[in-house]
Design an enzyme around this catalytic site. Sequence first.
Site, mmCIF file in Angstrom:
data_model
loop_
_atom_site.group_PDB
_atom_site.id
_atom_site.type_symbol
_atom_site.label_atom_id
_atom_site.label_comp_id
_atom_site.label_asym_id
_atom_site.label_seq_id
_atom_site.Cartn_x
_atom_site.Cartn_y
_atom_site.Cartn_z
ATOM 1 N N LYS A 26 33.175 35.414 -67.455
ATOM 2 C CA LYS A 26 33.436 35.623 -69.042
ATOM 3 C C LYS A 26 32.590 35.342 -69.951
ATOM 4 O O LYS A 26 32.004 34.880 -71.192
ATOM 5 C CB LYS A 26 33.283 33.861 -68.620
ATOM 6 C CG LYS A 26 34.274 33.087 -67.640
ATOM 7 C CD LYS A 26 34.263 31.525 -67.507
ATOM 8 C CE LYS A 26 35.674 31.293 -66.374
ATOM 9 N NZ LYS A 26 34.265 31.188 -65.334
ATOM 10 N N ILE A 84 29.683 39.654 -79.041
ATOM 11 C CA ILE A 84 29.799 40.555 -80.130
ATOM 12 C C ILE A 84 30.072 41.910 -79.138
ATOM 13 O O ILE A 84 29.944 41.800 -78.428
ATOM 14 C CB ILE A 84 29.057 40.187 -81.303
ATOM 15 C CG1 ILE A 84 27.813 40.962 -81.093
ATOM 16 C CG2 ILE A 84 28.372 39.573 -81.975
ATOM 17 C CD1 ILE A 84 26.600 42.320 -81.367
ATOM 18 N N ALA A 133 31.261 36.800 -73.835
ATOM 19 C CA ALA A 133 31.560 35.824 -74.835
ATOM 20 C C ALA A 133 30.997 36.758 -75.816
ATOM 21 O O ALA A 133 30.422 35.697 -76.003
ATOM 22 C CB ALA A 133 31.932 34.435 -74.453
HETATM 23 O O1 3DU Z 1 36.580 25.173 -57.520
HETATM 24 P P1 3DU Z 1 36.379 26.246 -57.021
HETATM 25 O O2 3DU Z 1 35.336 26.345 -56.516
HETATM 26 O O3 3DU Z 1 37.707 26.547 -55.643
HETATM 27 O O4 3DU Z 1 36.104 27.858 -57.379
HETATM 28 C C1 3DU Z 1 37.080 28.327 -59.118
HETATM 29 C C2 3DU Z 1 36.229 29.369 -59.377
HETATM 30 O O5 3DU Z 1 37.046 29.789 -60.334
HETATM 31 C C3 3DU Z 1 34.934 29.055 -60.155
HETATM 32 O O6 3DU Z 1 34.232 30.382 -59.878
HETATM 33 C C4 3DU Z 1 34.968 29.223 -61.687
HETATM 34 O O7 3DU Z 1 33.775 29.420 -62.193
HETATM 35 C C5 3DU Z 1 35.886 30.081 -62.122
HETATM 36 N N1 3DU Z 1 36.714 29.134 -62.708
HETATM 37 C C6 3DU Z 1 37.375 27.761 -62.645
HETATM 38 O O8 3DU Z 1 37.472 27.454 -62.184
HETATM 39 C C7 3DU Z 1 38.344 28.092 -63.942
HETATM 40 C C8 3DU Z 1 38.617 28.568 -65.350
HETATM 41 O O9 3DU Z 1 39.347 28.347 -66.053
HETATM 42 C C9 3DU Z 1 38.145 29.878 -65.211
HETATM 43 C C10 3DU Z 1 37.137 30.386 -63.748
#
Ligand code: 3DU
Length: 213
Positions: free
Chosen positions: A62, A66, A64
Amino acid sequence: MKKDTRLILALDVTSKEQALTLAEELQGYFDAIKIGYPLILSAGLCVVKEISAISQVIADLKVADIPNTNRLICEAVLDAGASGIIAQAFPGKDSLLACKESASAFGADLFVVTEMSHPGAHLFMAPLAEKMAHLAAEVDATGVVAPATRPDRIRLIRSIIGDRTIISPGVGAQGGSAAAALKAGADYLIAGRSIYEAKRPAESAERLLKTLQ
Ligand code: 3DU
């Protein structure tokens, strides 16, 4: 990224051994494995290379910052073997373009976060999600991350980004429905805890796959 099962495994375990065992065991169920801070900070950047030998890796850092820092982060993880990266849109176009340039230099995918899947995303992200989706298209990102917990938002984001790829977290542990997210326009579903915390991860992956057929 291949589009076979349409599932991406979020491998947020913190043990390298467990990560490698799960990656081997589950590779047939997933088109890619998404790894981020939990695993990379615990196991070191070399884990990207090791998982890449088993499956395509999307680095969920993710990003984020400069532009220059974004470039350095992306290059480090792409050089380690990731074939895709995830970046935040909110630092702006120049920051995102730095990620895009790094991704292009490595022939990798760039996915841009629009609205996140957790409840807290309502505060700052939801009101700006459409702008973020437009920005993703403007920098020619491969696709976006959109919430499986809110299929209506996937539908809206799809209407903005056209045929770019939507990868969608939030199924399983966060309560989103895989079938509803796909119906709303997601290309891939991301599942983590519902698979790797299951007593029998392969059976859990099999069950998830069946809900898509
Ligand atoms: O909730 P889970 O365990 O199925 O994992 C979801 C994954 O996706 C986790 O790595 C989290 O950091 C990532 N993620 C989100 O859950 C939501 C987002 O908007 C972006 C990434």
